[in-house]
Write a protein that holds these residues in place. Structure first.
Motif, PDB file in Angstrom:
ATOM      1  N   SER A 302     -14.704  30.756 -28.877  1.00  0.00           N
ATOM      2  CA  SER A 302     -13.671  30.854 -27.855  1.00  0.00           C
ATOM      3  C   SER A 302     -13.741  29.701 -26.858  1.00  0.00           C
ATOM      4  O   SER A 302     -14.775  29.049 -26.681  1.00  0.00           O
ATOM      5  CB  SER A 302     -13.791  32.178 -27.108  1.00  0.00           C
ATOM      6  OG  SER A 302     -14.924  32.162 -26.244  1.00  0.00           O
ATOM      7  N   ARG A 303     -12.626  29.482 -26.186  1.00  0.00           N
ATOM      8  CA  ARG A 303     -12.597  28.463 -25.136  1.00  0.00           C
ATOM      9  C   ARG A 303     -13.579  28.806 -24.020  1.00  0.00           C
ATOM     10  O   ARG A 303     -14.241  27.931 -23.458  1.00  0.00           O
ATOM     11  CB  ARG A 303     -11.190  28.368 -24.548  1.00  0.00           C
ATOM     12  CG  ARG A 303     -10.080  28.143 -25.547  1.00  0.00           C
ATOM     13  CD  ARG A 303      -8.742  28.163 -24.826  1.00  0.00           C
ATOM     14  NE  ARG A 303      -7.640  28.444 -25.719  1.00  0.00           N
ATOM     15  CZ  ARG A 303      -6.388  28.577 -25.306  1.00  0.00           C
ATOM     16  NH1 ARG A 303      -6.090  28.454 -24.023  1.00  0.00           N
ATOM     17  NH2 ARG A 303      -5.422  28.828 -26.170  1.00  0.00           N
ATOM     18  N   LEU A 304     -13.652  30.088 -23.701  1.00  0.00           N
ATOM     19  CA  LEU A 304     -14.527  30.522 -22.609  1.00  0.00           C
ATOM     20  C   LEU A 304     -15.982  30.236 -22.948  1.00  0.00           C
ATOM     21  O   LEU A 304     -16.737  29.674 -22.135  1.00  0.00           O
ATOM     22  CB  LEU A 304     -14.311  32.013 -22.349  1.00  0.00           C
ATOM     23  CG  LEU A 304     -15.034  32.634 -21.155  1.00  0.00           C
ATOM     24  CD1 LEU A 304     -14.582  31.984 -19.854  1.00  0.00           C
ATOM     25  CD2 LEU A 304     -14.781  34.142 -21.104  1.00  0.00           C
ATOM     26  N   ARG A 307     -16.741  26.410 -23.003  1.00  0.00           N
ATOM     27  CA  ARG A 307     -16.894  25.782 -21.688  1.00  0.00           C
ATOM     28  C   ARG A 307     -18.178  26.204 -21.001  1.00  0.00           C
ATOM     29  O   ARG A 307     -18.935  25.360 -20.501  1.00  0.00           O
ATOM     30  CB  ARG A 307     -15.684  26.131 -20.808  1.00  0.00           C
ATOM     31  CG  ARG A 307     -15.824  25.583 -19.381  1.00  0.00           C
ATOM     32  CD  ARG A 307     -14.598  25.862 -18.547  1.00  0.00           C
ATOM     33  NE  ARG A 307     -14.794  25.399 -17.176  1.00  0.00           N
ATOM     34  CZ  ARG A 307     -13.881  25.499 -16.218  1.00  0.00           C
ATOM     35  NH1 ARG A 307     -12.695  26.042 -16.494  1.00  0.00           N
ATOM     36  NH2 ARG A 307     -14.141  25.069 -14.995  1.00  0.00           N
ATOM     37  N   GLU A 312     -20.385  22.831 -20.317  1.00  0.00           N
ATOM     38  CA  GLU A 312     -20.904  22.708 -18.964  1.00  0.00           C
ATOM     39  C   GLU A 312     -22.272  23.356 -18.782  1.00  0.00           C
ATOM     40  O   GLU A 312     -22.905  23.186 -17.738  1.00  0.00           O
ATOM     41  CB  GLU A 312     -19.895  23.297 -17.963  1.00  0.00           C
ATOM     42  CG  GLU A 312     -18.545  22.586 -18.005  1.00  0.00           C
ATOM     43  CD  GLU A 312     -17.575  23.105 -16.954  1.00  0.00           C
ATOM     44  OE1 GLU A 312     -18.022  23.752 -15.981  1.00  0.00           O
ATOM     45  OE2 GLU A 312     -16.365  22.870 -17.109  1.00  0.00           O
ATOM     46  N   ALA A 349     -15.988  29.312 -12.657  1.00  0.00           N
ATOM     47  CA  ALA A 349     -15.635  28.735 -13.954  1.00  0.00           C
ATOM     48  C   ALA A 349     -14.938  29.769 -14.844  1.00  0.00           C
ATOM     49  O   ALA A 349     -13.983  29.446 -15.553  1.00  0.00           O
ATOM     50  CB  ALA A 349     -16.888  28.191 -14.640  1.00  0.00           C
ATOM     51  N   ILE A 350     -15.415  31.020 -14.813  1.00  0.00           N
ATOM     52  CA  ILE A 350     -14.762  32.081 -15.597  1.00  0.00           C
ATOM     53  C   ILE A 350     -13.333  32.291 -15.101  1.00  0.00           C
ATOM     54  O   ILE A 350     -12.381  32.375 -15.897  1.00  0.00           O
ATOM     55  CB  ILE A 350     -15.561  33.389 -15.509  1.00  0.00           C
ATOM     56  CG1 ILE A 350     -16.926  33.226 -16.166  1.00  0.00           C
ATOM     57  CG2 ILE A 350     -14.793  34.536 -16.163  1.00  0.00           C
ATOM     58  CD1 ILE A 350     -17.854  34.404 -15.960  1.00  0.00           C
ATOM     59  N   SER A 352     -11.434  30.195 -13.534  1.00  0.00           N
ATOM     60  CA  SER A 352     -10.611  29.032 -13.858  1.00  0.00           C
ATOM     61  C   SER A 352     -10.148  29.072 -15.304  1.00  0.00           C
ATOM     62  O   SER A 352      -8.973  28.815 -15.608  1.00  0.00           O
ATOM     63  CB  SER A 352     -11.419  27.759 -13.591  1.00  0.00           C
ATOM     64  OG  SER A 352     -10.747  26.627 -14.085  1.00  0.00           O
ATOM     65  N   GLU A 353     -11.062  29.399 -16.201  1.00  0.00           N
ATOM     66  CA  GLU A 353     -10.708  29.452 -17.620  1.00  0.00           C
ATOM     67  C   GLU A 353      -9.728  30.585 -17.889  1.00  0.00           C
ATOM     68  O   GLU A 353      -8.805  30.445 -18.706  1.00  0.00           O
ATOM     69  CB  GLU A 353     -11.971  29.604 -18.460  1.00  0.00           C
ATOM     70  CG  GLU A 353     -11.792  29.313 -19.933  1.00  0.00           C
ATOM     71  CD  GLU A 353     -11.349  27.887 -20.205  1.00  0.00           C
ATOM     72  OE1 GLU A 353     -10.547  27.692 -21.137  1.00  0.00           O
ATOM     73  OE2 GLU A 353     -11.788  26.972 -19.468  1.00  0.00           O
ATOM     74  N   ALA A 356      -6.245  29.521 -16.783  1.00  0.00           N
ATOM     75  CA  ALA A 356      -5.625  28.613 -17.744  1.00  0.00           C
ATOM     76  C   ALA A 356      -5.114  29.384 -18.964  1.00  0.00           C
ATOM     77  O   ALA A 356      -4.035  29.099 -19.485  1.00  0.00           O
ATOM     78  CB  ALA A 356      -6.641  27.545 -18.170  1.00  0.00           C
ATOM     79  N   PHE A 357      -5.895  30.357 -19.409  1.00  0.00           N
ATOM     80  CA  PHE A 357      -5.485  31.167 -20.549  1.00  0.00           C
ATOM     81  C   PHE A 357      -4.243  31.982 -20.207  1.00  0.00           C
ATOM     82  O   PHE A 357      -3.327  32.125 -21.031  1.00  0.00           O
ATOM     83  CB  PHE A 357      -6.630  32.091 -20.948  1.00  0.00           C
ATOM     84  CG  PHE A 357      -6.405  32.847 -22.232  1.00  0.00           C
ATOM     85  CD1 PHE A 357      -6.851  32.336 -23.437  1.00  0.00           C
ATOM     86  CD2 PHE A 357      -5.731  34.062 -22.235  1.00  0.00           C
ATOM     87  CE1 PHE A 357      -6.641  33.030 -24.623  1.00  0.00           C
ATOM     88  CE2 PHE A 357      -5.518  34.758 -23.408  1.00  0.00           C
ATOM     89  CZ  PHE A 357      -5.970  34.237 -24.604  1.00  0.00           C
TER      90      PHE A 357
END
Length: 939
Positions: A302-304, A307, A312, A349-350, A352-353, A356-357
């Protein structure tokens, strides 16, 4: 009486040829015929004839759960479940005594379920026992039974919440997400105060209100004749008084408005952040999208995950779970912080992701990935007859139960046992936009944020009520008469087939064509016992790194390709073998084998992937130190083998004792020192010397033939070359000491591990030792449970096990006991060990042990995953193809004298080691006295 026949169809989607504009067309159908009838008293009955194995599963569901707890008494429904489950007196046989391999009960916010799985010729006995319990429960309910189960329920809470890392934070999710008065505010275990507040008159009223036939649904699934099963149901349940049917509200009270933020201190080493939201309940609009969203966000592709973990490096672990219930569900994102990373940064960060989703939504490929993963989960559940979904029982981790559970749930929540046809249509209809809209509801202002940080663990463990003198159950009206055993089944467990390719690569297959699913394990005879003495964990590290990138695929590309199949490739390690495992729908087998072959034959072992995995494993060790069970098990093996020998660092032995972690075996993580020192060259050398075609087997279970499997194996593994190098294993050392106590602070329980070195897998004593263990501690009906739990209320669970390995493996007893009774519980364990050595096992116990052992053999073939694991061990230990078919004869020939002989040989008090993790100041003096007396041979 009403009769209705139905046909359940699951539409499963293919991956290839999916149009971005529409869901995939159905590719595979699975039919589960059922018959539904309703007795005049209101009991609904669903019959499923499934002749895979000679077993039958029953699933009796009452529509009442912890969401119906009386005000001020959280934990009431779960306590009642215990009272009901353990009410029959000793004069009434238990399901386990007649060969049941499953016999349990679970409670969640909306239902309480009593379930069994047993040989199919015992169906009438199972129904007779269930009917007897239902009819006689009110007569047996007394103060002694209530006091005993109060103690057991409180021990269960201590074990599963208070002694678990992050247990208090997980409980706080519900308390913060749902307001006081909402049925989901308290988890099913309730509180110590709520359990203590329960009274006998409350219990009688609860039974009368909720335990009528009109509020129950019974599924019988397996190797049955439906006509006979229908007659037995009418015979044993038809005359039970109907009673009232209580109204059931779909929801009550309200969810918490606005974002809630709290910090929970706990005895943990790694800080963790949890973001959670309330979501739609089972089968409600939007539930399918949340299920798919959870599968998508939680995938390692997954993207999450990419990242936070890969790019990161903010988190060392990420878990996304969706906990569905009837009147609402919970979606939670849990991330453990990497060293030096604050929870605020991780949370940001969570968020932010997620933002975006929510804006862009998933791609069509990601939707298909999530769809396949969710549908495969449903099919995997249906591989078993009697499995229960995981959210009422801490030992289970699957959202979808077996045939009996899923049909019962459909019947209750949708009034149609065949509702999965409609459910699958909802998954098929999901689109990128519908998932984006579902994600858009998970806003910062609508959920809860919980920080779990190192600190004091605050537990409200109120004093117990005054002890009640033990008393027998009130006399029943009629004496229970054991029904005759039913006709023997003609169904036999499947036997494996085997073929060897020209390069020495072995292919093993167990065919089962009822379900279009396949489990494939690539098994190598290199386990944690083959790791060098100064590199404990090298075997596991190498196996896991195989999945972190190949010469053709990066780590994320590998994970993404597996995810497109709706699955992932899992690495597991045991003492003598390693396995790469994958479960897929039949149509995806070629691509799955392509992934397995690429991982095993072409690993990249990049330094970047190595460093990333090293950080994750070191974080796992840090988290494991927060778990008293894990610490006790780890210290036990190190102490037992004197710090040397093949199994000196075999760590998480409790995973098998308590059935918590992995599909195939143990998780042999190694040590912090070794993980820091392991180099790329050492990993590459370990792989080159062990991962060779003559040392590896492809083990497949499910919907395949040997001819097609041989063709696929030749394609993907036929060109593999090499010969395995021999590995010299160090001999086991002597125990460092007879006992070891490690301090866990002001703990309410002590994690105890007691045992000695046992026998090898090839030992001729294996069968008598297994029979010994069925008597002693392998299942609930064994002696140590009868002693520590039933008689003394010291613990919620006690189990023992022999680990039969290439070299002599450990025999260990695992239990968690109240701190104040640690020495007494340990003394009882030594007493039981002495009794095995000094007294012959009774004829009744011999019959019980033989029945339990023989029944357990069938359960080894219950699902494709279990089949592959079972056959993988046959390859690892070079067992003959007919090994399991020949075992019943060996079991029948073993005598009580054989058991006493092996008890005297293997269970010598002077060689027993005790490890305890708990409140050292309170427990060590008593432990020292007990151990010193036992090793000197004193009574």
């Amino acid at each position: 009486m009403r009769l209705r026949h139905g046909l359940l169809t699951l539409a499963l989607c293919a991956v290839a040829g999916v149009s971005p504009a529409q869901p995939a067309a159905p590719a595979v159908e699975l039919n589960i015929p059922f018959e539904k009838l309703t007795l005049p008293n209101g009991l609904q009955v669903i019959l499923v004839e499934d002749r895979r194995l000679p077993v039958v599963a029953t699933n009796l569901r009452f529509q009442v759960g912890s969401g119906d707890d009386p005000p001020g008494k959280p934990g009431f429904a779960h306590l009642f479940e215990h009272l009901y489950a353990f009410s029959p007196p000793e004069s009434v046989p238990s399901p386990q005594s007649i060969g049941a391999t499953q016999d349990g009960a679970t409670t969640d916010p909306d239902r309480t379920t009593y379930y069994t799985t047993a040989p199919s010729d015992r169906l009438e006995t199972l129904l007779a026992l269930e009917s007897e319990r239902w009819r006689n429960f009110p007569r047996r309910l007394n103060a002694s039974l209530l006091a005993k189960e109060r103690s057991n329920v409180r021990n269960e809470r201590r074990l599963n919440i208070e002694n678990q890392p992050y247990g208090l934070a997980d409980e706080a999710v519900f308390q913060q997400l749902f307001a006081m008065g909402h049925p989901y505010h308290w988890k099913y275990l309730g509180t110590h105060a709520g359990v203590e507040a329960a009274r006998l008159e409350d219990m009688r009223e609860f039974f009368a209100r909720y335990y009528g036939p009109g509020n129950a649904s019974l599924v019988i699934a397996g190797d049955i004749d439906r006509s006979r099963a229908r007659s037995l149901v009418e015979k044993y349940f038809g005359s039970i008084e109907a009673g009232a049917v209580p109204p059931r509200a779909r929801a009550s009270a309200s969810r918490v408005g606005g974002q809630k933020r709290i910090t929970v201190t706990d005895r943990v080493e790694v800080p963790r952040v949890t973001l959670a939201w309330a979501t739609p309940g089972w089968y409600q609009p939007g539930n399918a999208e949340m299920e798919m969203l959870s599968a998508l966000l939680g995938s390692s592709s997954s993207r999450l995950y990419d990242r936070l973990v890969r790019q990161e490096k903010l988190a060392n672990s990420l878990v996304v779970e969706h906990l569905p219930f009837a009147r609402g569900s919970v979606l939670a994102i849990k991330a453990a912080a990497a060293p030096g990373v604050t929870l605020q940064r991780l949370e940001s960060a969570i968020a932010s992701e997620m933002a975006a989703f929510q804006t862009a939504g998933p791609s069509a490929a990601e939707v298909e990935q999530a769809r396949n993963a969710t549908m495969l989960s449903i099919v995997r559940g249906l591989e078993k007859l009697g499995e229960i979904n995981g959210f009422g029982d801490f030992t289970m981790d699957a959202a979808y139960g077996g045939v009996a559970e899923q049909l019962n749930q459909c019947n209750v929540l949708m009034r149609n046992p065949g509702c999965l046809r409609e459910v699958m249509k909802r998954f098929a209809a999901a689109t990128p936009d519908s998932l984006r809209k579902a994600a858009a509801t998970l806003t910062p202002g609508s959920g809860v944020v919980i920080y779990a940080v190192p600190g004091e663990k605050v537990v409200d463990d109120v004093p117990a009520a005054e002890a009640v003198p033990a008393s027998s159950h009130l006399a029943q009206t009629d004496k229970f008469e054991m029904p005759p055993v039913g006709p023997p089944s003609a169904v036999k467990p499947p036997a494996p087939q085997r073929v060897v390719l020209d390069n020495g690569f072995q292919v093993w297959l167990v065919e089962q064509h009822q379900i279009p699913a396949i489990s494939a394990h690539l098994v190598v005879r290199r386990g944690s016992g083959d790791s060098p003495a100064n590199r404990a964990g090298l075997a596991a590290f190498t196996t896991k790194l195989l999945l972190r990138g190949t010469r053709e695929r990066t780590s994320r590309e590998f994970a993404l390709e597996a995810a497109q199949l709706g699955t992932k490739v899992e690495a597991d390690i045991s003492s003598d073998a390693a396995a790469l495992g994958i479960r897929v729908l039949k149509q995806n087998l070629p691509r799955a084998l392509g992934l397995l072959s690429d991982a095993a034959m072409n690993p990249a072992f990049s330094q970047a992937d190595l460093d990333s995995l090293r950080a994750e494993e070191l974080a796992r060790i840090a988290q494991a130190r927060s778990n008293v069970d894990t610490r006790a098990s780890y210290l036990f093996t190190e102490t037992l083998y004197g710090g040397v020998g093949p199994y000196r660092r075999s760590g998480l032995f409790n995973d098998d004792l308590f059935a918590r972690a992995h599909n195939y075996g143990y998780d042999e993580i190694g040590t912090e020192e070794a993980l820091r020192a392991i180099t790329r060259d050492e990993i590459a050398r370990f792989w080159k010397e062990g991962y060779t075609p003559d040392n590896v087997a492809l083990v497949v279970a499910g919907d395949a033939s040997l001819a097609e499997l041989r063709e696929l194996a030749t394609k993907y593994f036929g060109a593999w070359q090499g010969k395995a190098a021999k590995v010299a294993r160090a001999a086991a050392g002597a125990p460092k000491e007879h006992y070891l106590v490690e301090n866990a602070g002001n703990a309410s329980q002590t994690a105890l591990r007691v045992g000695t070195i046992g026998a090898t897998r090839s030992s001729p004593d294996l069968v008598p030792l297994r029979l010994l263990n069925f008597v002693f501690g392998e299942i609930f009906e064994s002696r140590i449970t009868a002693n520590l739990r039933v008689k003394h209320n010291y613990t919620y669970m006690a189990r023992s096990q022999f680990a039969f390995r290439r070299e002599p493996g450990p025999f260990v007893v695992g239990t968690n006991v109240r701190t104040d009774v640690t020495a007494s519980a340990l003394q009882e364990l030594f007493n039981e060990l002495s009794r095995l050595r000094e007294e012959p096992v009774s004829d009744a116990e011999m019959r019980f042990a033989r029945t339990a052992y023989e029944s357990s053999l069938v359960s080894l073939f219950e699902s494709t995953g279990k089949m592959a694991s079972t056959v993988g061990q046959m390859f690892t230990y070079e067992l003959p193809l007919d090994y399991y078919q020949a075992l019943p004869t060996r079991i029948g020939a073993t005598t009580a004298a054989d058991i006493q002989r092996v008890a005297r040989q293997y269970l010598q008090p002077s060689k027993v080691v005790v490890v305890a993790v708990g409140d050292q100041a309170r427990i060590e003096p008593g432990i020292a006295n007990v151990v010193n007396a036992a090793t000197r041979g004193e009574p």
